[in-house]
Design an enzyme around this catalytic site. Structure first.
Site, PDB file in Angstrom:
ATOM      1  N   GLY A 156       0.749  -1.146   0.041  1.00 48.09           N
ATOM      2  CA  GLY A 156       0.136   0.005   0.031  1.00 48.09           C
ATOM      3  C   GLY A 156       1.004   1.395   0.115  1.00 48.09           C
ATOM      4  NE  ARG A 157      -2.504   4.658   1.826  1.00 49.20           N
ATOM      5  CZ  ARG A 157      -3.867   4.726   1.820  1.00 49.20           C
ATOM      6  NH1 ARG A 157      -4.680   5.642   1.879  1.00 49.20           N
ATOM      7  NH2 ARG A 157      -4.437   4.597   2.569  1.00 49.20           N
ATOM      8  CB  ILE A 158       3.367   2.039   4.747  1.00 47.94           C
ATOM      9  CG1 ILE A 158       2.015   2.989   4.996  1.00 47.94           C
ATOM     10  CG2 ILE A 158       4.304   2.083   5.532  1.00 47.94           C
ATOM     11  CD1 ILE A 158       1.425   2.692   6.653  1.00 47.94           C
ATOM     12  CB  THR A 237       5.650  -1.153  11.301  1.00 47.52           C
ATOM     13  OG1 THR A 237       5.459  -1.119   9.812  1.00 47.52           O
ATOM     14  CG2 THR A 237       7.580  -1.500  11.778  1.00 47.52           C
ATOM     15  NE  ARG A 239      -3.671  -1.092  13.729  1.00 53.96           N
ATOM     16  CZ  ARG A 239      -3.445  -0.238  13.948  1.00 53.96           C
ATOM     17  NH1 ARG A 239      -2.198  -0.315  13.600  1.00 53.96           N
ATOM     18  NH2 ARG A 239      -4.486   1.334  12.945  1.00 53.96           N
ATOM     19  CD  GLU A 268      -0.139  -2.700  19.975  1.00 60.85           C
ATOM     20  OE1 GLU A 268      -0.744  -1.642  19.908  1.00 60.85           O
ATOM     21  OE2 GLU A 268      -0.230  -3.115  18.956  1.00 60.85           O
ATOM     22  CG  HIS A 286       1.041   1.335  18.141  1.00 63.16           C
ATOM     23  ND1 HIS A 286      -0.233   0.356  17.706  1.00 63.16           N
ATOM     24  CD2 HIS A 286       0.852   1.600  16.666  1.00 63.16           C
ATOM     25  CE1 HIS A 286      -0.719   0.398  17.219  1.00 63.16           C
ATOM     26  NE2 HIS A 286       0.015   0.966  16.285  1.00 63.16           N
ATOM     27  CB  ILE A 287       6.320   4.755  18.601  1.00 63.82           C
ATOM     28  CG1 ILE A 287       8.202   4.275  18.864  1.00 63.82           C
ATOM     29  CG2 ILE A 287       6.145   4.664  20.181  1.00 63.82           C
ATOM     30  CD1 ILE A 287       8.804   4.526  19.692  1.00 63.82           C
TER      31      ILE A 287
HETATM   32  C1  GLV Z   1      -1.816   3.646  14.110  1.00 66.39           C
HETATM   33  O1  GLV Z   1      -0.965   2.434  14.258  1.00 66.39           O
HETATM   34  C2  GLV Z   1      -1.973   3.516  12.670  1.00 66.39           C
HETATM   35  O2  GLV Z   1      -2.772   2.987  11.861  1.00 66.39           O
HETATM   36  O3  GLV Z   1      -2.133   5.303  11.715  1.00 66.39           O
HETATM   37  C1  GLV Z   2      -1.113   2.929   4.845  1.00 67.08           C
HETATM   38  O1  GLV Z   2      -1.364   4.510   4.048  1.00 67.08           O
HETATM   39  C2  GLV Z   2      -0.737   1.739   3.652  1.00 67.08           C
HETATM   40  O2  GLV Z   2      -2.077   1.909   2.336  1.00 67.08           O
HETATM   41  O3  GLV Z   2      -0.206   1.155   3.740  1.00 67.08           O
END
Ligand code: GLV
Ligand code: GLV
Length: 321
Positions: A156-158, A237, A239, A268, A286-287
């Site tokens: 995805g975006r990340i 990072t 879920r 969590e 979770h930071i």
């Molecule tokens: C953080 O875990 C988010 O989903 O923004």
């Molecule tokens: C979050 O923005 C994703 O799509 O990975």
């Protein structure tokens, strides 16, 4: 005057935007997650709620809020805490904060990839404990990233930001698995598409970037750890429940993979039994999106979503399912 309830203190910028609109804004003054009962009382009569990923937004919540509720703006990109269908049925808009945190979460994933491979945290602990008695040729031998294969689960975006950085900057071979192939990204970042099994077999590093859905729950469990290289490192990072955390502890103990760095956990704030006693782990709370820049931008975006919805307009980033 529309009533807005914010379930926990967040950076001021968004709160000020809501106040400047003249809304009646109440921010929870509880230091921590609001107990369910208090949350349900507080949202009564709210026209908008700015929620966190730690708040469960479901039918019970909607009943407690009342029929005037127009929007729940989640201060997170992930929205597994929200029953979006239940909101849609009651004509309540759900919104999240995608986009603004891509770089910050990607940077944390990369930080963890580097830190686990170079034993940064373990070595820091060694120094602090006064164990350093002089340079040694065999001390803290880690691994390099250059030339290795990085497997991204989720593009995805990340995931795409990680792909771009690691392929261009760190000279890694980047492969990915996703339910959707993205041939444009493949060309742009020099990626190879794989099914999950082939990705796990070939990756020296695996990083997770999928949302939490029924399909991604325990995507990595005992069977998948067996497929991975014994020398592989895993970073999450995204879920926690994407990984079967008890199976992960067993896999680490059995030496099925070399190390893991986690920002998120299955239950969590708890951790699976035994996880914290393993040396080949980095565990952070979770930071991944927690930078001054990004948390400010998330606050602003959540406020803009609320302002749009309360003005009868389409929010910037509604959740569409
Ligand atoms: C953080 O875990 C988010 O989903 O923004
Ligand atoms: C979050 O923005 C994703 O799509 O990975």
């Amino acid at each position: 005057m529309p009533k807005v309830f914010v379930t926990r203190r967040i950076p001021e910028i968004g709160i000020n935007m809501l106040k400047e609109k003249g809304y009646d804004v109440e921010v929870s003054d509880v230091d921590g997650v609001l107990p369910r009962k208090v949350l349900l009382e507080k949202v009564k009569g709210a026209d908008a709620v700015l929620s966190l990923l730690t708040d469960k937004i479901n039918a019970e919540f909607l009943d407690a809020a009342g029929p005037q509720l127009k929007i729940v703006a989640n201060y997170a990109v992930g929205f597994d805490n929200i029953d979006v269908k239940a909101l849609n049925e009651k004509n309540v808009i759900a919104a999240n904060t995608p986009g603004v945190l891509n770089e910050s979460v990607a940077e944390m994933s990369i930080t963890l990839l580097l830190a686990i491979a170079k034993k940064v945290v373990e070595a820091d602990k060694f120094m602090r404990e006064g164990k350093y008695k002089g340079w040694g040729p065999m001390m803290f031998l880690g691994n390099d990233l250059a030339g290795k294969t990085l497997g991204l689960i989720g593009l995805g975006r990340i995931g795409q930001v990680v792909a771009q950085r690691m392929s261009a900057g760190f000279e890694m071979k980047v492969i990915y698995y996703d339910i959707k192939r993205n041939e444009e990204a493949e060309k742009k970042y020099n990626l190879e598409y794989r099914d999950l099994e082939s990705l796990l077999k070939d990756s020296d590093f695996v990083s997770i970037h999928v949302p939490m859905t029924p399909e991604t729950k325990h995507l990595l469990g005992a069977d998948q750890f067996k497929m991975m290289k014994k020398t592989a490192y895993l970073v999450n990072t995204a879920r926690g429940p994407v990984i079967d955390e008890n199976a992960l502890v067993e896999a680490l103990k059995a030496g099925l993979i070399k190390g893991v760095a986690l920002d998120v956990y299955e239950n969590e704030p708890a951790m699976a039994e035994g996880l914290k006693d393993l040396p080949n782990t980095i565990l952070i709370p979770h930071i991944a999106s927690a930078t001054e820049e990004t948390r400010g931008a998330m606050s602003e975006l959540a406020a803009k979503n609320i302002i749009a919805a309360l003005s009868g307009e389409e929010p910037m980033t509604p959740i569409k399912i």
